[in-house]
Design a protein around this motif. Sequence first.
Motif, short mmCIF file in Angstrom:
data_model
loop_
_atom_site.label_atom_id
_atom_site.label_comp_id
_atom_site.label_asym_id
_atom_site.label_seq_id
_atom_site.Cartn_x
_atom_site.Cartn_y
_atom_site.Cartn_z
N GLN A 17 0.85 -1.18 0.00
CA GLN A 17 0.00 0.00 0.00
C GLN A 17 0.89 1.24 0.00
O GLN A 17 1.87 1.31 0.74
CB GLN A 17 -0.90 0.02 1.22
CG GLN A 17 -1.99 -1.02 1.24
CD GLN A 17 -2.94 -0.84 2.42
OE1 GLN A 17 -2.81 0.09 3.20
NE2 GLN A 17 -3.89 -1.76 2.55
N LEU A 18 0.53 2.23 -0.82
CA LEU A 18 1.25 3.48 -0.91
C LEU A 18 0.29 4.61 -0.53
O LEU A 18 -0.77 4.75 -1.14
CB LEU A 18 1.79 3.71 -2.32
CG LEU A 18 3.01 2.91 -2.79
CD1 LEU A 18 2.74 1.40 -2.82
CD2 LEU A 18 3.45 3.37 -4.17
N VAL A 19 0.68 5.38 0.47
CA VAL A 19 -0.18 6.45 0.95
C VAL A 19 0.61 7.76 0.94
O VAL A 19 1.74 7.83 1.45
CB VAL A 19 -0.70 6.17 2.37
CG1 VAL A 19 -1.50 7.35 2.90
CG2 VAL A 19 -1.55 4.90 2.38
N ALA A 20 0.01 8.79 0.36
CA ALA A 20 0.59 10.14 0.37
C ALA A 20 -0.55 11.13 0.22
O ALA A 20 -1.41 10.96 -0.65
CB ALA A 20 1.61 10.31 -0.75
N THR A 21 -0.58 12.14 1.05
CA THR A 21 -1.70 13.08 1.04
C THR A 21 -1.47 14.21 0.04
O THR A 21 -0.34 14.67 -0.16
CB THR A 21 -1.92 13.68 2.44
OG1 THR A 21 -0.70 14.27 2.90
CG2 THR A 21 -2.36 12.61 3.41
N ASP A 22 -2.57 14.64 -0.57
CA ASP A 22 -2.55 15.76 -1.49
C ASP A 22 -2.78 17.05 -0.71
O ASP A 22 -2.93 17.03 0.51
CB ASP A 22 -3.64 15.56 -2.54
CG ASP A 22 -3.19 16.00 -3.92
OD1 ASP A 22 -2.28 16.84 -4.00
OD2 ASP A 22 -3.74 15.49 -4.93
N HIS A 23 -2.81 18.16 -1.41
CA HIS A 23 -2.96 19.46 -0.73
C HIS A 23 -4.29 19.58 0.02
O HIS A 23 -4.40 20.33 0.97
CB HIS A 23 -2.84 20.60 -1.75
CG HIS A 23 -3.84 20.51 -2.88
ND1 HIS A 23 -5.12 20.97 -2.77
CD2 HIS A 23 -3.72 19.98 -4.12
CE1 HIS A 23 -5.76 20.76 -3.90
NE2 HIS A 23 -4.94 20.15 -4.74
N ASP A 24 -5.30 18.77 -0.41
CA ASP A 24 -6.60 18.84 0.27
C ASP A 24 -6.73 17.81 1.39
O ASP A 24 -7.79 17.67 2.00
CB ASP A 24 -7.73 18.64 -0.74
CG ASP A 24 -7.65 17.28 -1.45
OD1 ASP A 24 -6.71 16.50 -1.17
OD2 ASP A 24 -8.53 17.00 -2.28
N GLY A 25 -5.65 17.07 1.66
CA GLY A 25 -5.66 16.09 2.74
C GLY A 25 -6.06 14.70 2.31
O GLY A 25 -5.95 13.75 3.09
N GLY A 26 -6.54 14.53 1.07
CA GLY A 26 -6.91 13.22 0.56
C GLY A 26 -5.72 12.52 -0.08
O GLY A 26 -4.63 13.08 -0.21
N GLN A 27 -5.94 11.27 -0.48
CA GLN A 27 -4.89 10.52 -1.16
C GLN A 27 -4.52 11.22 -2.48
O GLN A 27 -5.39 11.66 -3.22
CB GLN A 27 -5.35 9.09 -1.44
CG GLN A 27 -4.39 8.24 -2.25
CD GLN A 27 -3.14 7.82 -1.49
OE1 GLN A 27 -2.90 8.29 -0.38
NE2 GLN A 27 -2.35 6.94 -2.07
N ARG A 28 -3.23 11.32 -2.73
CA ARG A 28 -2.73 12.05 -3.89
C ARG A 28 -3.28 11.46 -5.19
O ARG A 28 -3.34 10.25 -5.36
CB ARG A 28 -1.21 12.02 -3.89
CG ARG A 28 -0.57 12.82 -5.03
CD ARG A 28 0.93 12.80 -4.89
NE ARG A 28 1.34 13.42 -3.62
CZ ARG A 28 2.49 13.18 -3.01
NH1 ARG A 28 3.33 12.31 -3.51
NH2 ARG A 28 2.77 13.79 -1.88
N CYS A 29 -3.62 12.34 -6.11
CA CYS A 29 -4.15 11.90 -7.40
C CYS A 29 -3.13 11.04 -8.14
O CYS A 29 -3.47 9.98 -8.67
CB CYS A 29 -4.54 13.11 -8.25
SG CYS A 29 -5.23 12.71 -9.86
N ASP A 30 -1.88 11.48 -8.19
CA ASP A 30 -0.80 10.69 -8.80
C ASP A 30 0.29 10.51 -7.76
O ASP A 30 0.97 11.46 -7.37
CB ASP A 30 -0.24 11.38 -10.04
CG ASP A 30 0.66 10.47 -10.86
OD1 ASP A 30 1.42 9.67 -10.27
OD2 ASP A 30 0.60 10.54 -12.11
N ILE A 31 0.44 9.28 -7.28
CA ILE A 31 1.35 8.97 -6.17
C ILE A 31 2.80 9.31 -6.50
O ILE A 31 3.63 9.47 -5.61
CB ILE A 31 1.21 7.48 -5.77
CG1 ILE A 31 1.80 7.20 -4.39
CG2 ILE A 31 1.85 6.58 -6.81
CD1 ILE A 31 0.95 7.71 -3.27
N ARG A 32 3.13 9.45 -7.79
CA ARG A 32 4.52 9.64 -8.20
C ARG A 32 5.03 11.06 -7.99
O ARG A 32 6.25 11.29 -8.08
CB ARG A 32 4.67 9.27 -9.68
CG ARG A 32 4.36 7.82 -9.99
CD ARG A 32 4.28 7.59 -11.49
NE ARG A 32 3.21 8.39 -12.08
CZ ARG A 32 3.00 8.50 -13.40
NH1 ARG A 32 3.80 7.88 -14.24
NH2 ARG A 32 2.00 9.23 -13.85
#
Length: 318
Positions: free
Chosen positions: A224-239
Amino acid sequence: MLLIITNSQDATADYLASVLERRGVEFLRFDTDTSLSAVELSYDGEVPLLRSGNRWHRPNDVGNVWYRRPERLRDARFHRSPEGEFVLDEWSEALEGFFAHIPKPKWMNHPSSNVQASHKIDQLSRAKALGLRIPDTLVTHDESRLREFFARHNEMVIAKPMARGYVERPQDQMDSLIYTNRVLQADLEMLDDLRACPTLFQEYIDKRCDVRITVVDSHLMAAQLVATDHDGGQRCDIRRNNMEDVAYTGTTLPEQVASKINALMDHYNLRFAAIDMVVDKDGQWYFLEVNPNGQWAWLDLTGGMDIASCFVKAFAEC
């Protein structure tokens, strides 16, 4: 003997080669950009022979071929002249004649299998036919169809490249990386370039996490790969952000997902693949794509996995 076909800049091959050496697995590495001057090829109408160092190899000496990242043959002795290109073409044909004597099941993966498995549209159709869930998808260069798709999904749509995610530029310019991106309402006001080529659009999945699945000879390893986006949700593109802020956790695939992944591997005659899926907030698994020659060493070095041991096992047993 294991034959590794790649190029001298392949960091993943460097990593596995160091592991193979420590584990005592014999291998011959052929780098298409540097190794040509160090080999000799011979054929007398019976069996082709390839010399590396002081040793001649027959095709049946090869227990496995790891077809990693070969490039077009290069050799500093042959400048970019018509005659030099002719010489390299002759070398390429001779080497491919040697490789063709190695049975397909010994390849990870055979080039023909890689080609067959490398088309995103076919991947999505095949995955869906096998029972894997895929995002609602549209490939189009028709403005009206995109607008209809955008409205149907309540303006929650992404766009992604189908062939490759970068644009190579001259040496004095920086290459461009193309990530998966949300399509916004403002983007629909600038669609003149959509007519240039078909583009892949999908419904936006509200992700809990991304999942990278690495398959080696039917052994599935998932992270599992988890990284938050600017809005606090899971990043649209994990890369994005060079993945420096990604958190990794090993995970077990649901049995139904695992069996369908293995069926997909069988369909394409693949021994190895890197498969991307996502899990939404409701726990539903979505298939995104399969890369038959994807990167994986970073999962060992950064994500705490041990995929290299699966390669060692696969290559040492034959």
